[in-house]
Structure formats: structure tokens, C-alpha cells
Scaffold this motif. Sequence first.
Motif, PDB file in Angstrom:
ATOM      1  N   UNK B  18       0.831  -1.203   0.000  1.00  0.00           N
ATOM      2  CA  UNK B  18       0.000   0.000   0.000  1.00  0.00           C
ATOM      3  C   UNK B  18       0.869   1.258   0.000  1.00  0.00           C
ATOM      4  N   UNK B  19       1.839   1.285   0.935  1.00  0.00           N
ATOM      5  CA  UNK B  19       2.674   2.476   1.055  1.00  0.00           C
ATOM      6  C   UNK B  19       3.542   2.645  -0.195  1.00  0.00           C
ATOM      7  N   UNK B  20       4.020   1.523  -0.761  1.00  0.00           N
ATOM      8  CA  UNK B  20       4.842   1.584  -1.967  1.00  0.00           C
ATOM      9  C   UNK B  20       4.074   2.207  -3.120  1.00  0.00           C
ATOM     10  N   UNK B  21       2.853   1.717  -3.365  1.00  0.00           N
ATOM     11  CA  UNK B  21       2.043   2.248  -4.466  1.00  0.00           C
ATOM     12  C   UNK B  21       1.720   3.720  -4.221  1.00  0.00           C
ATOM     13  N   UNK B  22       1.313   4.029  -2.993  1.00  0.00           N
ATOM     14  CA  UNK B  22       0.909   5.398  -2.670  1.00  0.00           C
ATOM     15  C   UNK B  22       2.051   6.379  -2.897  1.00  0.00           C
ATOM     16  N   UNK B  23       3.203   6.106  -2.234  1.00  0.00           N
ATOM     17  CA  UNK B  23       4.299   7.060  -2.322  1.00  0.00           C
ATOM     18  C   UNK B  23       4.961   7.012  -3.685  1.00  0.00           C
ATOM     19  N   UNK B  24       5.007   5.843  -4.301  1.00  0.00           N
ATOM     20  CA  UNK B  24       5.540   5.747  -5.657  1.00  0.00           C
ATOM     21  C   UNK B  24       4.782   6.676  -6.582  1.00  0.00           C
ATOM     22  N   UNK B  25       3.467   6.561  -6.586  1.00  0.00           N
ATOM     23  CA  UNK B  25       2.636   7.373  -7.480  1.00  0.00           C
ATOM     24  C   UNK B  25       2.801   8.850  -7.176  1.00  0.00           C
ATOM     25  N   UNK B  26       2.783   9.189  -5.891  1.00  0.00           N
ATOM     26  CA  UNK B  26       2.855  10.600  -5.517  1.00  0.00           C
ATOM     27  C   UNK B  26       4.198  11.206  -5.906  1.00  0.00           C
ATOM     28  N   UNK B  27       5.269  10.458  -5.679  1.00  0.00           N
ATOM     29  CA  UNK B  27       6.601  11.007  -5.985  1.00  0.00           C
ATOM     30  C   UNK B  27       6.782  11.161  -7.494  1.00  0.00           C
ATOM     31  N   UNK B  28       6.287  10.174  -8.260  1.00  0.00           N
ATOM     32  CA  UNK B  28       6.389  10.293  -9.721  1.00  0.00           C
ATOM     33  C   UNK B  28       5.630  11.531 -10.195  1.00  0.00           C
ATOM     34  N   UNK B  29       4.415  11.712  -9.699  1.00  0.00           N
ATOM     35  CA  UNK B  29       3.618  12.873 -10.099  1.00  0.00           C
ATOM     36  C   UNK B  29       4.337  14.167  -9.715  1.00  0.00           C
ATOM     37  N   UNK B  30       4.902  14.192  -8.518  1.00  0.00           N
ATOM     38  CA  UNK B  30       5.585  15.388  -8.037  1.00  0.00           C
ATOM     39  C   UNK B  30       6.771  15.720  -8.942  1.00  0.00           C
ATOM     40  N   UNK B  31       7.568  14.692  -9.285  1.00  0.00           N
ATOM     41  CA  UNK B  31       8.747  14.931 -10.117  1.00  0.00           C
ATOM     42  C   UNK B  31       8.330  15.379 -11.515  1.00  0.00           C
ATOM     43  N   UNK B  32       7.307  14.715 -12.079  1.00  0.00           N
ATOM     44  CA  UNK B  32       6.861  15.082 -13.422  1.00  0.00           C
ATOM     45  C   UNK B  32       6.312  16.505 -13.442  1.00  0.00           C
ATOM     46  N   UNK B  33       5.774  16.952 -12.325  1.00  0.00           N
ATOM     47  CA  UNK B  33       5.251  18.313 -12.265  1.00  0.00           C
ATOM     48  C   UNK B  33       6.377  19.334 -12.122  1.00  0.00           C
ATOM     49  N   UNK B  34       7.335  19.041 -11.265  1.00  0.00           N
ATOM     50  CA  UNK B  34       8.329  20.051 -10.920  1.00  0.00           C
ATOM     51  C   UNK B  34       9.512  20.061 -11.896  1.00  0.00           C
ATOM     52  N   UNK B  35       9.935  18.895 -12.382  1.00  0.00           N
ATOM     53  CA  UNK B  35      11.196  18.826 -13.129  1.00  0.00           C
ATOM     54  C   UNK B  35      11.007  18.814 -14.640  1.00  0.00           C
ATOM     55  N   UNK B  36       9.842  18.297 -15.097  1.00  0.00           N
ATOM     56  CA  UNK B  36       9.644  18.209 -16.542  1.00  0.00           C
ATOM     57  C   UNK B  36       9.072  19.545 -17.030  1.00  0.00           C
ATOM     58  N   UNK B  37       9.649  20.122 -18.090  1.00  0.00           N
ATOM     59  CA  UNK B  37       9.142  21.414 -18.580  1.00  0.00           C
ATOM     60  C   UNK B  37       7.689  21.335 -19.033  1.00  0.00           C
ATOM     61  N   UNK B  38       6.996  22.464 -18.926  1.00  0.00           N
ATOM     62  CA  UNK B  38       5.547  22.496 -19.119  1.00  0.00           C
ATOM     63  C   UNK B  38       5.132  22.087 -20.528  1.00  0.00           C
ATOM     64  N   UNK B  39       6.016  22.247 -21.540  1.00  0.00           N
ATOM     65  CA  UNK B  39       5.595  21.928 -22.901  1.00  0.00           C
ATOM     66  C   UNK B  39       5.833  20.457 -23.250  1.00  0.00           C
ATOM     67  N   UNK B  40       6.459  19.710 -22.327  1.00  0.00           N
ATOM     68  CA  UNK B  40       6.723  18.299 -22.609  1.00  0.00           C
ATOM     69  C   UNK B  40       5.443  17.479 -22.459  1.00  0.00           C
ATOM     70  N   UNK B  41       5.377  16.371 -23.187  1.00  0.00           N
ATOM     71  CA  UNK B  41       4.192  15.502 -23.117  1.00  0.00           C
ATOM     72  C   UNK B  41       4.098  14.823 -21.758  1.00  0.00           C
ATOM     73  N   UNK B  42       5.239  14.708 -21.088  1.00  0.00           N
ATOM     74  CA  UNK B  42       5.249  13.995 -19.801  1.00  0.00           C
ATOM     75  C   UNK B  42       4.889  14.896 -18.617  1.00  0.00           C
ATOM     76  N   UNK B  43       4.765  16.185 -18.882  1.00  0.00           N
ATOM     77  CA  UNK B  43       4.506  17.119 -17.790  1.00  0.00           C
ATOM     78  C   UNK B  43       3.121  16.857 -17.162  1.00  0.00           C
ATOM     79  N   UNK B  44       3.112  16.886 -15.839  1.00  0.00           N
ATOM     80  CA  UNK B  44       1.840  16.752 -15.124  1.00  0.00           C
ATOM     81  C   UNK B  44       1.441  18.138 -14.633  1.00  0.00           C
ATOM     82  N   UNK B  45       0.234  18.569 -14.969  1.00  0.00           N
ATOM     83  CA  UNK B  45      -0.155  19.934 -14.637  1.00  0.00           C
ATOM     84  C   UNK B  45      -0.412  20.092 -13.150  1.00  0.00           C
TER      85      UNK B  45
END
Lengths: 287, 377
Positions: B18-45
Motif C-alpha cells: 500500500x505504502x509503496x504504491x501510494x508514495x511511488x505514485x505521488x513522488x512520480x507525479x511530483x517529479x513530473x510536475x516540478x522537473x519536466x518542462x511544461x511543454x513536454x508531453x510527460x509534464x503533469x499539470x
Amino acid sequence: MSRPDSFAANLRETFRRDQVFGPLRPGTRPVSPGHLDTGGKHILYMEDVTVSFDGFKALNDLTLYIEPGELRCIIGPNGAGKSTMMDVITGKTRPDTGVCYFGQTLDLTAMSETDIATAGIGRKFQKPTVFPEHTALENLELAMAGPKGTWHALLKPVTGEQRDWMASTLDTVGLLGERDRLAGALSHGQKQWLEIAMVLMQKPELLLVDEPIAGMTRQEVERTAELLQGLAGEHSVMVVEHDMEFIRSIANTVTVLHQGSVLAEGSMQQVQNDPKVIEVYLGESSS
Amino acid sequence: MRHSDFKTALTDHAAKLFLGVLFGAVIIVALLNLLVPADSALHVSSYTVTLLGKYLCYALLALALDLVWGYCGILSLGHGAFFALGGYAMGMYLMRQIGDRGVYGNPELPDFMVFLNWDQLPWYWHGFDHFGFALLMVGLVPGVLAFVFGWLAFRSRVTGVYLSIITQALTYALMLAFFRNELGFGGNNGLTDFKDILGFSLQADGTRVALLLASALALGGAFVLCRWITGTRLGRTVMAVRDAESRARFLGYRTEHYKLWVFTLSAVLAGIAGALYVPQVGIINPGEFSPLNSIELVVWVAVGGRATLYGAVIGAILVNYGKTVFTGVMPEAWLFALGGLFVAVTVFLPQGLVGLAKNLARKKKTEKDEEAHHEPA
């Protein structure tokens, strides 16, 4: 006891010779609450207990005493008040009038179900009521005597000693092999035994056993008889049962209830030969 | 028999997953939001980040309800009230953070009080300038309300549908009260127009990600806590109370104490969920007390599956995701869909999705066993 108005009648009522407990009615003497005092001759005193439901008197001036270590069988036709009597003792039903004491000090009519259970009265119900979603062992854990508070339950795991106690109790009723099965999946007879084991885990002074052999096979019945006889002496046991043969095999003293009061009391022999009993009960069942 | 201590609750298989899935998903979303530039397809708004944060708050609320409903059998139809109270406590802190940046520029009073011509802060608003005090109130206010309410209800042995109805009445009464301007919580409009939390702007991506992480931490922590509790004797006793309350009473348990304990804890968890929800959505108003919200909450838990904890979390996230999609496509049909879902789950999936999955797994296993049985013959 509101009938006699005159002083003399009151006096007579107070000093009735058939009552051990007359002067100790609530209000007459402050009753010290708390611990069970079994110093007296009897462990359970019920005097002039009346319970009525919508005018129907389920118990009618019932007077009954149980001695420490006694195995007492209660018989009586349907509606004689057997279950109501147990309800009064366990605090489920409050009597309209009458006295019900556990030991010398505990007034059962003023205690909650929980307090009564903690004070040392265990009850096996007519319909086996185990916790179906818990394993057999967990059922015993729930029933185990000891502190029943929330924080205790959260922070204190079961000790090794208690674990052994549970295992040996399961062994006594022959359910050690079923310890990890869900209680709901046990057979009817096994549930009955599990419930007896649960009552034992409460370390009660007085066991109320309501129809213990309903739905049991012949071997199971014999085993139950042995079990109950083994318990008497150490505990006081009160058994309500319909099966006359079973009663005959275990009983020393039998009390016959009829229409909410005691019809006869004595050995099986005496009771069976009592013409009143033959008329209302044995006569009925033998015909 | 298992008596879990806190460590096993944290490290056993289900908790790790449970904790693995939860934190895995949250950290991926956080990184995709903060580190990937806004015009990239991988960016999370940032919108998605906040949406996910909202879901996690709902999941925590569902977990709280599962604890009382799934394990203790108390069907509370008013758990939204505890959620909203936690939310209001946080909202009051956020209101005090606005300072003189409000429309009226009054450094002492929130805008709605200026509008009502109040000249001083009501006594119960004092202290909410401090984050620590607000946090304390987030747990304390729902907890005390649940304690008092539960004490009265359980002591009087109110159970079943009657209890559900009075919990519903509780949240409805609070809704009506909070609608009143005189109560001093912004009336109809509630509390909104928040600027920042602990000095960080609520509009900044970093703050939003931090709030998402905080929600995930709260959910993960509450999950472990609930798993621990349900694995102890307390948990087993609570389940016994659920299955046969009078029997438990005859065993010497004060069942009302057990119910009160669980109900209060659950209310505190619901309050924490509300407090995390408000800074992410930017508003708290009396609508959150609406009985409908509490009923929706029950549907989430029923869909996921009762008395499993993770089922409630899955149910909350799935149903809310469905709601997000559905209200985008055909908003007027959502309530019908929700009602239909509840009926369908009650009739066809009494154990929820988790129960369905378990049944399928069991069926597969018996089939496999049978095959293995047949092979040697």
C-alpha cells in the motif's frame, strides 16, 4: 412487598422465617458494592422475584437459592420462566419486585450486564452465540477474564501464560484442532462447546448454562455431562435443560419451575414422584 | 493469534504494498510536475497535482469511515461534518494569513467581518493566527464533538438506522448553523480567497506538491495506524461488538466505550482530511456539511469494500475519478450514476470491489487445485 399496610404485617413480612436475606433489603442496610462475598451459605439469592410483561407474570414470587459449588438443574415446561430467570440474574431484565443477590453484597437488580459479568456470572445462551467472524481461539481471547478497558486491549498483547490457558481450555472442550477456524464455520455442537469454553475463560463463580445439549450427538451429550460435572465443585453451575435423561444423568438437586414460581425442589427421585410435578410436567411429557 | 505491534503494522506485506504504491505514485507525479518542462508531453499539470491531492484527502476520509462502519458497524451518515470542521479550522488559519491583503485591507478582521460591520474579532477566532494552534483544533474540534455526541448516543444504546439518522441530523444542523452570518464563519460564502500557508504561496507549484505529499503522508500514516489498531485485541473486540454487541456486553465489555473510542478516532482522522483538503481546493463553505456529501462518502466505502481499509481508499479514488470524468461529460447525470452505483454495489457486490477480487482469486485457486488434483489421475 407492598401488600401489607399495617405495622404488624410489615414486621411479619420483614422477619419471615423462610428468608435468609429479609433484613438486608436495599435501603434497610447500605450494601457495600464491589467485591463478591461468598461467605454466606448461598452464592445466589432470589427472593419473591416478580417480572411481568404486559400483565403476564413471567416470574411470580420466585424464590431460589444456589449454594457454592452446587450443580443445580432447572426444569419446567415452556413458558415456566426459565429464561426470564436467567435474564434477571444477568441483568438483562429488571424485576418488578423482589431481591436478587450474588453473594452477600452484590445487588444484581442494580448492576449492569457488564458489571454482573465482571463480578463472576457467566452465561451460555440457549442459542449458541459465538462471534462468527473470529476464530475459535480469538473467541476465547475475547471471553478471557481480566481488564476489559480499551487502552488495555490496545496496548497489552496476550501473554504466553494466557495463551496456554486458552489452549488448555480449548483442549478441555475438544476443540484444540479447530483453534484457527472461524467460529461461524463450526458445527452446531462445536459452537455449543466453544461457548462453554468461553464461559470458562471468564472464570465465573456461577455458570448459567441454558440448554447445553441442544443439537448434540449422543457422544457429545455424554461428553458435555462429564464436563459440567467436572465444573461443579469449583464453580456453581445452574443448568436449564429439557432433556430429562440428561438431567437424570447429572443432577443432584432439581428445581421445577411452573408458571413463574418454584413448584418443587429436591433430588430427581423426589421430584419425579411429586404428584404436582407429574401433573404439570412429567405427566405431560410422558403421555 | 496476531497481536500486531506498530512495527509489524508498518512492515507487513499489505502495508508495504500500500505504502509503496501510494508514495511511488505521488513522488512520480511530483517529479513530473516540478522537473519536466511544461511543454513536454510527460509534464503533469498543477491542476492534476491538486486533483490527486484532493483524492487522497477523500481517501483518508473514506478510511476514517471504514474504521467505524466496516470494523465497528456504526453507519455514520454524518462523517462529512467532522471533515468540514477540520476544514474550517484550517480555513480560519488561512484567513488569518491573509492579513491586510483582503479587499478591504483591514489588518485585524477578515473581509466578511468588515462587510458585516463587526469591529472586533470574535473570541473563538483568537489563536488561529498560529499554525500549531490551528492544527490542534483540526483534531480537537471534531474529536470533542464526536466524543460528546458518541457518549450520549452510545450510552443510550442508540444503534443501527436510528444512529445513522441522528448523525445525518447532526451534519444537517451544523450546515444550517454555518449558513448563518452571525455565527462568524463567513455564512453562505464560507472562507476563501486564501493567500498562503506558513508563508508559502498557495498558488505556487512547490506548495501544491508539498500539500500533495502531506496528504499522502497523512493517508499512509492513518493507514498504518488503522492496520495496527485493527490487529490488536482492541480491534478484535470492536469487531466482536459489531457482530454481537449484547454478547460482548455479557462478556464484561463496556461496548459503548469501545464504540466511542473508535468513533472519536475516526472523527479526528476525518478532521485531518478536511484540513488538508481546504488549502488544496482553496475554499470551505457550509456546503461541505451537506448530508449528500456524507452519503457519497458511504458509497465510496461500499464500492471499495468494507473492513479492509485499502478497499475504502480504492473506492474513494475510483468513484471520485469517475465523478471527475462524468461531471465533465454529462454533469446532470452524475447523481443518477452515483445512485445506480450504490444500488448495483449493494445488490451485486456486497463486499465491494475488494470482495469481488478476493472471490475471483479464490475461484482461480480452487480451479488450479482441482487441475492439480486431476493431473496425477
